[in-house]
Design a protein around this motif. Structure first.
Motif, PDB file in Angstrom:
ATOM      1  N   LYS A   1      20.608  16.770   1.866  1.00 56.60           N
ATOM      2  CA  LYS A   1      20.244  17.512   3.080  1.00 56.60           C
ATOM      3  C   LYS A   1      21.372  17.421   4.100  1.00 56.60           C
ATOM      4  O   LYS A   1      21.954  18.429   4.480  1.00 56.60           O
ATOM      5  N   LEU A   2      21.691  16.193   4.511  1.00 58.53           N
ATOM      6  CA  LEU A   2      22.726  16.027   5.530  1.00 58.53           C
ATOM      7  C   LEU A   2      24.091  16.049   4.842  1.00 58.53           C
ATOM      8  O   LEU A   2      24.358  15.219   3.968  1.00 58.53           O
TER       9      LEU A   2
ATOM     10  N   ALA B   1      13.668   3.776   6.972  1.00 58.51           N
ATOM     11  CA  ALA B   1      12.891   2.643   7.491  1.00 58.51           C
ATOM     12  C   ALA B   1      11.739   3.147   8.356  1.00 58.51           C
ATOM     13  O   ALA B   1      11.892   4.146   9.063  1.00 58.51           O
TER      14      ALA B   1
ATOM     15  N   SER C   1       8.528   1.516  11.009  1.00 53.79           N
ATOM     16  CA  SER C   1       7.870   0.370  11.633  1.00 53.79           C
ATOM     17  C   SER C   1       6.445   0.310  11.097  1.00 53.79           C
ATOM     18  O   SER C   1       5.713   1.304  11.158  1.00 53.79           O
TER      19      SER C   1
ATOM     20  N   TYR D   1      11.576  21.863  10.935  1.00 48.51           N
ATOM     21  CA  TYR D   1      12.095  22.768  11.967  1.00 48.51           C
ATOM     22  C   TYR D   1      12.688  24.006  11.313  1.00 48.51           C
ATOM     23  O   TYR D   1      13.021  23.998  10.117  1.00 48.51           O
TER      24      TYR D   1
ATOM     25  N   SER E   1      10.212  12.038   5.386  1.00 42.16           N
ATOM     26  CA  SER E   1       8.924  12.255   6.053  1.00 42.16           C
ATOM     27  C   SER E   1       8.137  13.357   5.345  1.00 42.16           C
ATOM     28  O   SER E   1       6.909  13.267   5.233  1.00 42.16           O
ATOM     29  N   THR E   2       8.823  14.376   4.824  1.00 40.91           N
ATOM     30  CA  THR E   2       8.054  15.444   4.157  1.00 40.91           C
ATOM     31  C   THR E   2       7.841  15.151   2.672  1.00 40.91           C
ATOM     32  O   THR E   2       6.910  15.682   2.079  1.00 40.91           O
TER      33      THR E   2
ATOM     34  N   ASP F   1      12.273  -2.207  19.168  1.00 44.14           N
ATOM     35  CA  ASP F   1      12.367  -1.711  17.797  1.00 44.14           C
ATOM     36  C   ASP F   1      12.613  -0.215  17.988  1.00 44.14           C
ATOM     37  O   ASP F   1      11.668   0.568  18.019  1.00 44.14           O
TER      38      ASP F   1
HETATM   39  C1  LIG Z   1      13.873   0.591  12.235  1.00 45.43           C
HETATM   40  C2  LIG Z   1      13.339   2.009  12.173  1.00 45.43           C
HETATM   41  C3  LIG Z   1      11.991   2.239  12.312  1.00 45.43           C
HETATM   42  C4  LIG Z   1      11.503   3.546  12.259  1.00 45.43           C
HETATM   43  N1  LIG Z   1      10.173   3.755  12.394  1.00 45.43           N
HETATM   44  C5  LIG Z   1       9.676   4.999  12.339  1.00 45.43           C
HETATM   45  C6  LIG Z   1       8.272   5.221  12.451  1.00 45.43           C
HETATM   46  O1  LIG Z   1       7.479   4.283  12.594  1.00 45.43           O
HETATM   47  N2  LIG Z   1       7.831   6.500  12.362  1.00 45.43           N
HETATM   48  C7  LIG Z   1       8.677   7.560  12.199  1.00 45.43           C
HETATM   49  O2  LIG Z   1       8.207   8.700  12.140  1.00 45.43           O
HETATM   50  N3  LIG Z   1      10.005   7.375  12.102  1.00 45.43           N
HETATM   51  C8  LIG Z   1      10.520   6.128  12.138  1.00 45.43           C
HETATM   52  N4  LIG Z   1      11.861   5.925  11.977  1.00 45.43           N
HETATM   53  C9  LIG Z   1      12.720   7.086  11.674  1.00 45.43           C
HETATM   54  C10 LIG Z   1      12.757   7.300  10.128  1.00 45.43           C
HETATM   55  O3  LIG Z   1      13.487   6.234   9.520  1.00 45.43           O
HETATM   56  C11 LIG Z   1      13.451   8.598   9.707  1.00 45.43           C
HETATM   57  O4  LIG Z   1      14.687   8.691  10.362  1.00 45.43           O
HETATM   58  C12 LIG Z   1      12.617   9.841  10.011  1.00 45.43           C
HETATM   59  O5  LIG Z   1      11.390   9.810   9.313  1.00 45.43           O
HETATM   60  C13 LIG Z   1      13.383  11.096   9.559  1.00 45.43           C
HETATM   61  O6  LIG Z   1      13.694  10.949   8.201  1.00 45.43           O
HETATM   62  P1  LIG Z   1      13.630  12.173   7.187  1.00 45.43           P
HETATM   63  O7  LIG Z   1      14.189  11.701   5.895  1.00 45.43           O
HETATM   64  O8  LIG Z   1      12.289  12.797   7.169  1.00 45.43           O
HETATM   65  O9  LIG Z   1      14.606  13.209   7.846  1.00 45.43           O
HETATM   66  P2  LIG Z   1      16.201  13.431   7.499  1.00 45.43           P
HETATM   67  O10 LIG Z   1      16.264  14.109   6.159  1.00 45.43           O
HETATM   68  O11 LIG Z   1      16.839  12.135   7.624  1.00 45.43           O
HETATM   69  O12 LIG Z   1      16.536  14.434   8.578  1.00 45.43           O
HETATM   70  C14 LIG Z   1      16.639  14.041   9.925  1.00 45.43           C
HETATM   71  C15 LIG Z   1      17.744  14.889  10.509  1.00 45.43           C
HETATM   72  O13 LIG Z   1      17.305  16.234  10.611  1.00 45.43           O
HETATM   73  C16 LIG Z   1      17.910  16.843  11.733  1.00 45.43           C
HETATM   74  N5  LIG Z   1      16.851  17.323  12.637  1.00 45.43           N
HETATM   75  C17 LIG Z   1      15.675  16.704  12.898  1.00 45.43           C
HETATM   76  N6  LIG Z   1      14.934  17.447  13.745  1.00 45.43           N
HETATM   77  C18 LIG Z   1      15.662  18.539  13.994  1.00 45.43           C
HETATM   78  C19 LIG Z   1      15.445  19.701  14.804  1.00 45.43           C
HETATM   79  N7  LIG Z   1      14.310  19.858  15.506  1.00 45.43           N
HETATM   80  N8  LIG Z   1      16.411  20.624  14.854  1.00 45.43           N
HETATM   81  C20 LIG Z   1      17.545  20.481  14.155  1.00 45.43           C
HETATM   82  N9  LIG Z   1      17.823  19.425  13.372  1.00 45.43           N
HETATM   83  C21 LIG Z   1      16.881  18.469  13.305  1.00 45.43           C
HETATM   84  C22 LIG Z   1      18.752  15.776  12.421  1.00 45.43           C
HETATM   85  O14 LIG Z   1      20.067  15.901  11.914  1.00 45.43           O
HETATM   86  C23 LIG Z   1      18.133  14.475  11.920  1.00 45.43           C
HETATM   87  O15 LIG Z   1      19.037  13.414  11.917  1.00 45.43           O
HETATM   88  C24 LIG Z   1      12.383   4.644  12.052  1.00 45.43           C
HETATM   89  C25 LIG Z   1      13.749   4.389  11.920  1.00 45.43           C
HETATM   90  C26 LIG Z   1      14.228   3.099  11.968  1.00 45.43           C
HETATM   91  C27 LIG Z   1      15.704   2.854  11.821  1.00 45.43           C
END
Ligand SMILES: Cc1cc2nc3c(=O)[nH]c(=O)nc-3n(C[C@H](O)[C@H](O)[C@H](O)COP(=O)(O)OP(=O)(O)OC[C@H]3O[C@@H](n4cnc5c(N)ncnc54)[C@H](O)[C@@H]3O)c2cc1C
Ligand SMILES: NC(=O)c1ccc[n+]([C@@H]2O[C@H](COP(=O)([O-])OP(=O)(O)OC[C@H]3O[C@@H](n4cnc5c(N)ncnc54)[C@H](OP(=O)(O)O)[C@@H]3O)[C@@H](O)[C@H]2O)c1
Ligand SMILES: Cc1cc2nc3c(=O)[nH]c(=O)nc-3n(C[C@H](O)[C@H](O)[C@H](O)COP(=O)(O)O)c2cc1C
Length: 582
Positions: free
Chosen positions: A302-303, A370, A372, A393, A405-406, A580
């Motif tokens: 993705k990224l 990660a 919490s 989005y 998340s998805t 955190d």
């Molecule tokens: C210690 C720690 C604890 C955490 N606890 C939680 C928790 O309890 N609950 C929780 O939900 N998350 C938490 N997170 C965040 C979690 O780890 C992920 O980063 C989050 O779920 C997103 O991951 P993903 O793989 O779904 O998205 P990714 O595939 O990693 O994509 C995220 C990326 O998408 C892009 N993006 C996101 N939104 C948009 C937008 N609106 N427009 C354009 N680009 C966008 C950005 O580049 C972003 O960096 C925590 C993170 C850490 C480090």
């Protein structure tokens, strides 16, 4: 029998001294004879200081200590917030292990010591022999900045670098192991290794966790429930993962890591965009794997990685992208990349094609995410709960999804198995003293660890007061865990509840506004020994909450700005102000 001399100025607590004395006194006499024949009655203390946000550096520090013991050294492992600059200046053998957080910043527990060592008044440290292990992530611009700064500062102060710093990417384990196995023997140079010591220690030493990043646990997802309303502008979900039969345990405040799989549709679109079929056989970790399978399970797709971006720029000769990459203007580049993923880039440059092998060589490994933990392991020993906002989005004319998340949100099978492992976070804990108050600031998904903390206090029947500050967009659609929170309030477990729904009125109202409105009472709680916990967004919320905390202490504690900073620093030293944030 003579026990080794433990220097009086060594930073041991009385308990540690007693333990070390006992440890040596309990050793077989021939070992001590071999020590004295090597003229080695003074035990060499090696100080291992770690700066960590989520526990990786701490686990490397513990590993380094185990190896140090097998080399006849006496390791003292400390979090950076457990020592002051004068103690540091007296050390002789020092290992620094630190991660980098925020945008090139120190982890929270390293900040105060870093502030002290950065000051002009810091004493020279010519007596120190040291090495630094820096943990980081190459996808951040300021890769391993905190470790680099420690290394540079120690050299500036005259300390002798015994072994070169190693900067570790997210797969830090192998690099850390290699650093430990090189640096410890150098630190132990001249120290006799006592026969039998290795086995004595490994029998009593700490074992690494059974399940970890390299060997995650396959857990059944027993609950995947929408928390926000169907009408909400966001999607936050509650998950429960079964731990039954695993022997796994956790504490409120720890994090759970989820190892995701990429979305099959995204894999198919990428394969098509680069002109492959997906059926190509590619070696991954020494095994031939179908290209599409490799993309689904092994790589971040993705990224876009920096390497992929550069290759696309080179092959497309696109002036805009090439200018952006050459200009070294990070803000412009992040604006360009915001909302644009690998597939967007590939579609933007349809003439750029890659072979499967070329493409894979430009990708980074797919990383766990990660979260919490939002349950107490005492109340829920057979399961662990998470609270996750699904990242969805629309941009560049298509729907985008966050990988992890998805992956979780869209799991269709009941009882799907997901790979998980824990990261302990020892500094983020419910106070040991059950009578002390807690203030918890957790808007959005920041509520997660506080649900766990409150469950923990309920389980322990703790008498201390609990103040929860929660917020999100709209009360009608985003008041997650409303029933539970109201029940906890009704039962008296939550002593004070302040809610901030940002989009229910024309003006934004945030948790820090509620803090300010109730500043007088908040200061009283702090004076009563309350802890102040923050969880959620690091970039904006945590900074604004920190500012509000300083302002409240200044105003209601009748302090100057400098005195308020000192007060907050004292809270940090006492581990009463812990965050955190992500
Ligand atoms: C210690 C720690 C604890 C955490 N606890 C939680 C928790 O309890 N609950 C929780 O939900 N998350 C938490 N997170 C965040 C979690 O780890 C992920 O980063 C989050 O779920 C997103 O991951 P993903 O793989 O779904 O998205 P990714 O595939 O990693 O994509 C995220 C990326 O998408 C892009 N993006 C996101 N939104 C948009 C937008 N609106 N427009 C354009 N680009 C966008 C950005 O580049 C972003 O960096 C925590 C993170 C850490 C480090
Ligand atoms: N650094 C990161 O990568 C990062 C950080 C946090 C969250 N996230 C991700 O974003 C998604 C949603 O996160 P979430 O539910 O935790 O939170 P969120 O939706 O971003 O925000 C929760 C609440 O905080 C408010 N808020 C915005 N700016 C604030 C500020 N400066 N001070 C105090 N409150 C502020 C929001 O208000 P408004 O929206 O109305 O302004 C909203 O009411 C998740 O996927 C999460 O992982 C990523
Ligand atoms: C919110 C956040 C910010 C980060 N910022 C950086 C950074 O600026 N530079 C870097 O090299 N690594 C950065 N990292 C990566 C961490 O340093 C890396 O994950 C490290 O292994 C964490 O170790 P710890 O558990 O000891 O804190 C960041 C990680 C997160 C979650």
């Amino acid at each position: 029998m003579k026990t080794p001399n433990i220097p009086q100025n060594a930073p041991y607590s009385d308990t540690q001294r007693a333990w070390l004395g006992g440890f040596f006194a309990g050793m077989h006499s021939h070992m001590l004879q071999s020590a004295s024949s090597a003229n080695q009655t003074d035990a060499r203390i090696i100080n291992i200081l770690y700066g960590t946000q989520t526990g990786n550096s701490e686990s490397v520090a513990t590993d380094a200590a185990s190896v140090a013991k097998t080399h006849g050294l006496l390791p003292v492992v400390k979090s950076m917030d457990e020592i002051d600059i004068d103690t540091l200046a007296k050390m002789e053998y020092l290992l620094i292990i630190t991660s980098t957080y925020g945008e090139g910043e120190m982890p929270d527990n390293a900040q105060l010591l870093w502030d002290s060592i950065s000051a002009d008044s810091t004493p020279r440290m010519e007596n120190i022999q040291y090495s630094v292990l820096a943990l980081g992530d190459t996808s951040y611009d300021l890769f391993c900045k905190a470790g680099i700064e420690w290394d540079e500062r120690l050299t500036e102060l005259g300390a002798k670098r015994l072994y070169d710093r190693i900067d570790c990417d997210v797969d830090f384990e192998d690099a850390a192991e290699s650093w430990i196995s090189s640096v410890i023997p150098m630190m132990a140079d001249g120290v006799a290794i006592l026969d039998g010591l290795t086995s004595t220690i490994s029998a009593s030493g700490t074992l690494g966790p059974k399940y970890n990043r390299k060997n995650p646990y396959s857990s059944k997802v027993t609950c995947n429930r929408l928390l926000t309303s169907e009408k909400s502008s966001k999607e936050t979900r509650h998950y429960e993962f079964s731990l039954e039969g695993s022997d796994l345990t956790y504490e409120a405040g720890d994090a759970l890591n989820v190892v995701p799989l990429n979305c099959p549709e995204l894999v198919a679109d990428i394969v098509k965009a680069i002109g492959c079929t997906g059926q190509e056989d590619e070696p991954v970790n020494g095994e031939n794997t179908l290209f599409s399978e490799a993309l689904r399970t092994h790589f971040e797709i993705k990224l876009p990685s920096k390497e992929l971006l550069q290759e696309i720029a080179k092959r497309s000769s696109d002036p805009e992208l090439n200018d952006l990459l050459q200009a070294d203007d990070k803000d412009k580049l992040s604006n360009y990349l915001w909302g644009r993923d690998t597939l967007d880039l590939l579609r933007q440059f349809p003439d750029v094609e890659f072979s499967a092998a070329e493409f894979i060589a430009l990708l980074k490994p797919l990383q766990h995410r990660a979260y919490s933990i939002s349950s107490s392991g005492k109340m829920h020993p057979d399961s662990v709960h998470l609270t996750i906002a699904s990242v969805r989005y629309h941009s560049h004319n298509r729907d985008h999804k966050g990988v992890c998340s998805t992956y979780l949100a869209d799991l269709v099978d009941d009882h799907s198995e997901v790979k998980i492992f824990f990261s302990p976070n020892k500094s983020f804990r419910v106070p040991e003293d059950d009578s002390l108050p807690m203030i918890m600031v957790g808007p959005g998904t920041g509520i997660a660890p506080f649900r766990a903390f409150l469950q923990e206090r309920e389980f322990r029947k703790a008498s201390g007061k609990n103040w929860l500050l929660f917020g999100d967009r709209n009360a009608a659609t985003d008041y997650i865990y409303q029933d539970e929170i109201e029940a906890m309030q009704a039962s008296g477990l939550i002593t004070r509840l302040d809610l901030a729904f940002s989009r229910d009125q024309a003006e934004k109202i945030y948790v820090q506004d509620r803090m300010r409105e109730n500043g007088a009472e908040m200061f009283i709680w702090l004076e009563q020994g309350s802890s102040f916990f923050v969880c959620g967004d690091a970039t904006r919320m945590a900074k604004d909450v920190d500012k509000a905390l300083h302002d409240i202490i200044e105003q209601y504690g009748n302090k100057t700005a400098e005195q308020a900073i000192d007060y907050v620093n004292q809270l940090k030293k006492e581990k009463r102000y812990v965050r955190d944030v992500y």
